[in-house]
Design an enzyme around this catalytic site. Structure first.
Site, short mmCIF file in Angstrom:
data_model
loop_
_atom_site.label_atom_id
_atom_site.label_comp_id
_atom_site.label_asym_id
_atom_site.label_seq_id
_atom_site.Cartn_x
_atom_site.Cartn_y
_atom_site.Cartn_z
N ARG A 129 0.78 -1.22 -0.11
CA ARG A 129 -0.07 -0.19 0.13
C ARG A 129 0.87 1.39 -0.01
O ARG A 129 0.45 2.37 -0.58
CB ARG A 129 -1.02 0.06 1.23
CG ARG A 129 -1.84 1.09 1.20
CD ARG A 129 -3.20 1.07 2.23
NE ARG A 129 -2.99 0.37 3.35
CZ ARG A 129 -2.56 0.89 4.38
NH1 ARG A 129 -1.91 2.31 4.42
NH2 ARG A 129 -2.12 0.18 5.46
N TYR A 153 -15.16 15.29 -17.59
CA TYR A 153 -15.81 13.97 -17.38
C TYR A 153 -16.65 13.91 -16.36
O TYR A 153 -16.75 14.31 -15.45
CB TYR A 153 -14.41 13.05 -17.28
CG TYR A 153 -15.04 11.75 -16.73
CD1 TYR A 153 -15.87 10.79 -17.72
CD2 TYR A 153 -14.65 11.27 -15.70
CE1 TYR A 153 -16.25 9.66 -17.21
CE2 TYR A 153 -15.28 9.98 -15.26
CZ TYR A 153 -15.87 9.12 -16.25
OH TYR A 153 -16.28 7.71 -15.64
N ASP A 185 -5.93 17.68 -16.11
CA ASP A 185 -6.37 16.50 -16.44
C ASP A 185 -6.02 16.09 -17.91
O ASP A 185 -6.69 17.00 -18.90
CB ASP A 185 -7.91 16.34 -16.59
CG ASP A 185 -8.04 14.75 -16.79
OD1 ASP A 185 -7.62 14.11 -17.46
OD2 ASP A 185 -9.21 14.14 -16.18
N LYS A 241 -6.87 4.97 -19.85
CA LYS A 241 -7.02 5.34 -21.51
C LYS A 241 -5.80 5.08 -22.40
O LYS A 241 -5.33 3.96 -22.55
CB LYS A 241 -7.54 6.92 -21.53
CG LYS A 241 -8.67 7.19 -20.36
CD LYS A 241 -9.92 6.25 -20.81
CE LYS A 241 -10.94 6.71 -19.61
NZ LYS A 241 -11.89 5.66 -19.08
N1 PLP Z 1 -10.81 11.89 -16.80
C1 PLP Z 1 -10.98 12.01 -17.87
C2 PLP Z 1 -10.86 12.83 -19.05
C3 PLP Z 1 -11.80 10.67 -18.38
O1 PLP Z 1 -12.29 10.69 -19.49
C4 PLP Z 1 -11.98 9.72 -17.41
C5 PLP Z 1 -12.78 8.32 -17.93
O2 PLP Z 1 -13.35 8.39 -18.70
C6 PLP Z 1 -11.59 10.05 -16.12
C7 PLP Z 1 -10.80 11.06 -15.88
C8 PLP Z 1 -11.74 9.09 -15.04
O3 PLP Z 1 -10.85 7.75 -15.21
P1 PLP Z 1 -11.14 6.31 -14.83
O4 PLP Z 1 -12.27 5.84 -15.28
O5 PLP Z 1 -9.75 5.53 -14.94
O6 PLP Z 1 -11.44 6.31 -13.12
#
Ligand code: PLP
Length: 422
Positions: free
Chosen positions: A77, A130, A211, A236
């Protein structure tokens, strides 16, 4: 564990593409294994009790790590070789001082926000976000006494300042998602950094977190534009094979260290196997993103000429005078492989199109080897309230396409036949 392989040759720094197969790992640690094994263990044996005491002193922040000292392996962890090697490799792409990986992109985002925000603070954020991040920011943070202020790509500095002035509290963080999911709206990182600088108080400048999931780390480097950290859904492009869920933050020690400390406390770290899979993925990251981007450019051109398609949102189509063009030129080195577009006949038309796809799979997520299409309004952004969706362009006709590595002509054939059904 941080015995780095050299990252330079003849005094020249090697590029991330050349280092992803070896950096941060020595085969002598593991019987000569070329690849790092999966260190599938919960805990690590200390050679002596004194070692265990020293490791904990450093891990719990009781004293700083000495020059020729290493933070020893304790418990998965806190630390694990697969995560540490991966984190070292991630720092190379973004030019970060340090990186921390998580069980998901949402774990990365949530741990970051909780590490830095306190009741009475204000978070300035871009919109759209998102769907999961939108829920966290719009619904969860206010319940914790954190005020959130949204700004959109159309708002100039004056409008952003006015929105901020209406909020009560200290601006503690600016969080931007650029390009935005699903509309590809662009936000200027340098403007966010300038706003943060103007809100410096008591020597503390609000953190700027970006992000970077849609373009990074290949086509956009937030740290080079002054951001404190880049945050990823590593599910992704970084993972890239639709076979894992993970997240990451890469940035300065000031921005990332408190997040890493809270990760230990919350247990939001990735597993060793996920870390190992992500190292496998990083070896082909730029190959995949380059191919996906080249194909997306062809598909975007095809879509703009299709009579049943409108409003193709793709960075590669931006021209001088378009909103976002100047930011794109300054901030991005490629347009990426995410396309959003509207099809005739609202939700019914969008659904008919999605239901007729054969090569492209109907699924949420993005950035993977296979092309994926979805309907943001009822899927990834289903939880976003109707007013926000309408205001930010998440319309019933909008479809989001993540372009994979298939043959471009097969993808165009598939999109064409599915559009014929609309
Ligand atoms: N940030 C963006 C731009 C995303 O498209 C996503 C998920 O689609 C996330 C964060 C969240 O990621 P996760 O699904 O790996 O938790």
């Amino acid at each position: 564990m941080r015995d780095h392989m050299s990252d330079a040759l003849d005094g020249r720094k090697l590029r991330p593409e050349s280092l992803m197969m070896s950096y941060g790992y020595a085969p002598t640690w593991s019987e000569g294994a070329l690849k790092s094994p999966i260190f599938q263990t919960s805990t690590f044996v200390f050679e002596t009790a004194e070692d265990g005491k020293r490791f904990f002193e450093i891990a719990t922040g009781q004293r700083a790590c000495g020059e020729d000292e290493r933070v020893g392996l304790i418990y998965s962890r806190l630390n694990n070789p697969d995560l540490e090697i991966l984190e070292d490799r991630l720092t190379l792409w973004d030019g970060g001082e340090t990186a921390t990986v998580f069980a998901s992109g949402m774990a990365a985002i949530a741990t970051t926000l909780l590490a830095h925000l306190r009741p009475g603070d204000v978070l300035l954020h871009s919109g759209p976000l998102y769907g999961g991040t939108d829920h966290l920011v719009r619904d969860v943070l206010p319940e914790l006494g954190i005020a959130t202020v949204e700004y959109t790509a159309e708002m100039d500095r004056e409008a952003i300042d006015a929105a901020l002035a209406a909020a009560d509290g200290r601006l503690a963080m600016i969080f931007i998602e650029t390009p935005a999911n699903p509309t590809n709206d662009l936000f200027d990182i340098e403007t966010a950094v300038a706003i943060a600088a103007d809100h410096t108080a008591d020597g503390r400048r609000p953190f700027v977190m970006v992000d970077n999931t849609f373009l990074g780390p290949v086509w956009q480097s937030p740290l080079a534009h002054g951001a404190d950290a880049a945050i990823y859904s590593a599910t992704k492009y970084i993972g890239g094979h639709s076979d894992l869920v993970a997240g990451a933050i890469v940035g300065t020690h000031d921005a990332v260290d408190p997040v890493a400390a809270l990760r230990t406390c919350l247990g939001t770290m990735a597993t060793p196997f996920t870390g190992w899979l992500l190292m496998r993925s990083l070896e082909t990251l730029s190959l995949r993103m380059e191919r996906q981007t080249a194909t997306a450019q062809r598909i975007a051109r095809f879509l703009t000429h299709h009579p049943k398609v409108h409003n193709v949102h793709y960075l590669g189509l931006l021209e001088a005078g378009d909103p976002g063009y100047e930011i794109y030129k300054r901030q991005c080195t490629g347009p990426g492989a995410m396309i959003a577009f509207e099809v005739d006949d609202g939700e019914a038309g969008a659904f008919r199109f999605l239901n007729h796809l054969e090569v492209v799979r109907l699924a949420v997520s993005l950035g993977s080897t296979e092309s994926l299409a979805e309907h943001p309004g009822t899927m990834t952004h289903a939880g976003v309230d109707a007013e926000t969706k309408q205001r930010l362009g998440i319309t019933p006709s909008l479809v989001r396409l993540s372009v994979g590595v298939e043959h471009p002509e097969d993808l165009i054939l598939d999109l064409g036949q599915a559009l014929a059904a609309v």
